[in-house]
Design an enzyme around this catalytic site. Sequence first.
Site: not given
Length: 727
Positions: A133, A414
Amino acid sequence: MDSALISMSAVSSSFFCKSSNPKFSHVSNPKPAPQPTIRCGHSQKSPLNSWFPLKPILRTAFSCSAVTSQHLNTSDSEYLTASTTKAKLHLLIQEFQSLTDPVDRVKRLLHYAELLPPFADALKIADNRVPGCTAQVWLQVQLGDDNRLRFLADSDSEITKGFCACLVRLLDGATAEEVLAIKTEDLAALNNGRKGGYSGNRANTWHNVLMSMHKRTKALVAAREGRPRGEAFPSLIVTADGIQAKGSYAEAQARFLVPDEAKIQELVSLLEEKKIGIVAHFYMDPEVQGILTAAQKLWPHIHISDSLVMADSAVKMATAGCKFITVLGVDFMSENVRAILDQAGFPEVGVYRMSSERIGCSLADAAASPAYMDYLATAIASVSTPSLHVVYINTSLETKAYTHEVVPTITCTSSNVVQTILQAFSEVPDLNVWYGPDTYMGANIMELFRQMTAMSDEEIANIHPKHNRESIKSVLQRLHYFQDGTCIVHHLFGHEVVGKLNEMYCDAFLTAHFEVPGEMFSLAMEAKRRGMGVVGSTQNILDFIQERLQEALDRNVDDHLQFVLGTESGMVTSIVSAVRKRLGSVKSHDMARVSVEIVFPVSSESITRTPTSSSGGAGDFSNLPIIPGVATGEGCSLNGGCASCPYMKMNSLASLLKVCHSLPHDKDNLSAYEAGRFSLQTPNGNLIADVGCEPILHMRHFQATKRLPEKLIHQILRTNKTTTCLP
């Protein structure tokens, strides 16, 4: 006043009226505002009679019972008697979606924040922190004698505190089954229509607090039932003061994080004297990586990276005057370095591998198989539509050459494969793309595109400006991938590992290479959506960890960041080095204490057999009936897959020193180590080195311009499929 607004205010008033948690009873408003007391009539299922003065958002006061008449619709009536978490969630979503003005949503959250009871300062400890958070969030969970969960939460941000209040009211008093039945995707509707009302990071609070509720609920239930939760994965904890290893596998990794100074000096002296550069992959043996990381400070021509930039770094070293390049990686990497140096005009610079034996790669082997050419034969048959072969860079130069003469080919990594495919579809109408050889990555790309079809056109445009929902649907119909190629390392992250991550690490930061199996990919993508994960290349993973660490340092509060390393464990040396550098740069008595934990999700079923020697060529592991792990276990799974790549570990410190000591006068003894040039020709009579380099150069052009090169587009569009790809 509009009746709908009155009704919604009534619903919000009742939101905290029926708590079954005594801690939430008789909550008083600390502000002595002249608001009337609101009493709520409870259903027979509610054992308590909670009440509190409430300050409504709208300047109209009324009691819950007063509004249950003409102003309530069916949903509102159900809300007042809702007894299941699913029903409460449904009504909560209705409430927030009815507030079309983002400012009203913020006001509603601030209003709920006032209703949470005090959270004792003694409970605001690291163990109660919710990870991920933006603000500080604390959560305490208890399991009552009635087997129902009790939640308390708090935050130093009022908006985040409002999020917590909604979740606490939703789940407080629920059974474990009810708590765990609420999934993060169930909360997605709560973020709809934000339009800037509050930030995406704060919106992720719904998800991150819920994950912490899940994790702690599972732990409490397991303890109540006397069930062991399972052994934790091994991990390394890095602080400004040092490193702590937990588990034998982590101890094996940590052993060489503080390397031998004498060996560092020996290597650096050789490199300086003989003008030798080193390009090494992130997946090196811990001993080698520890030495190289320390030696970088004394000799600038040492580069540790993913496979994308190894050849580019070698060219820079040759330009700076290096006479030899040593490649610490698998054979296709040294092949690429040799070919790119020749293309760049440095044929005199020697390139050396670290073993006299073949250093293989399971993906490269898959692309060299007859099955792969059979796969591309389908593209050859599609003469009526243009085709492009997007091949993973982790393949041999020979494979790149042969396939390029069959189907026009561009390499990818990737980190750029998604953009490469999307750009190709945007530039060539009716294109078919054939991706390979990594099956997991191909499946993950398809899944990513399927998820994009649920996005808005605006969200898709942020990923690629030339695409929308309809074009992505078209991409899904014309994208193909090989079905039989896997990386031995990333194959590890299957069902067993994912189950344990869900059980014990659901609130940790999750990193995953694009090559992991689908279950791990889905888990990581879900974490990514709530700001708690990354899916991409090894460099993407390293960058993500550094960014999250810097955010924690900028907040300047005590924190513990836990990262699950969803790729080869050799990455840890570079991660630890970067983390210690950042922690060391802010080390001060006035700074908060921040620690970083790197978790190795290795299989509990592991093999203890190891090579007889670690000082030279370790042999061809593909011929062994089992894949060796570390001597203390925890390395490789009996079900397949290793946390450490056995091929990469063939690059030993002893081999590196042998090569450096032998150069330049004893090169005859290094013939088996030298990365030779391809003198063989393709079926069309062209040199393998020339044809095999072209797909790499196509990728370099795309990296620089974000467009496919005109030459490649011409190759795709030509009608004669049998002619060579070279002019």
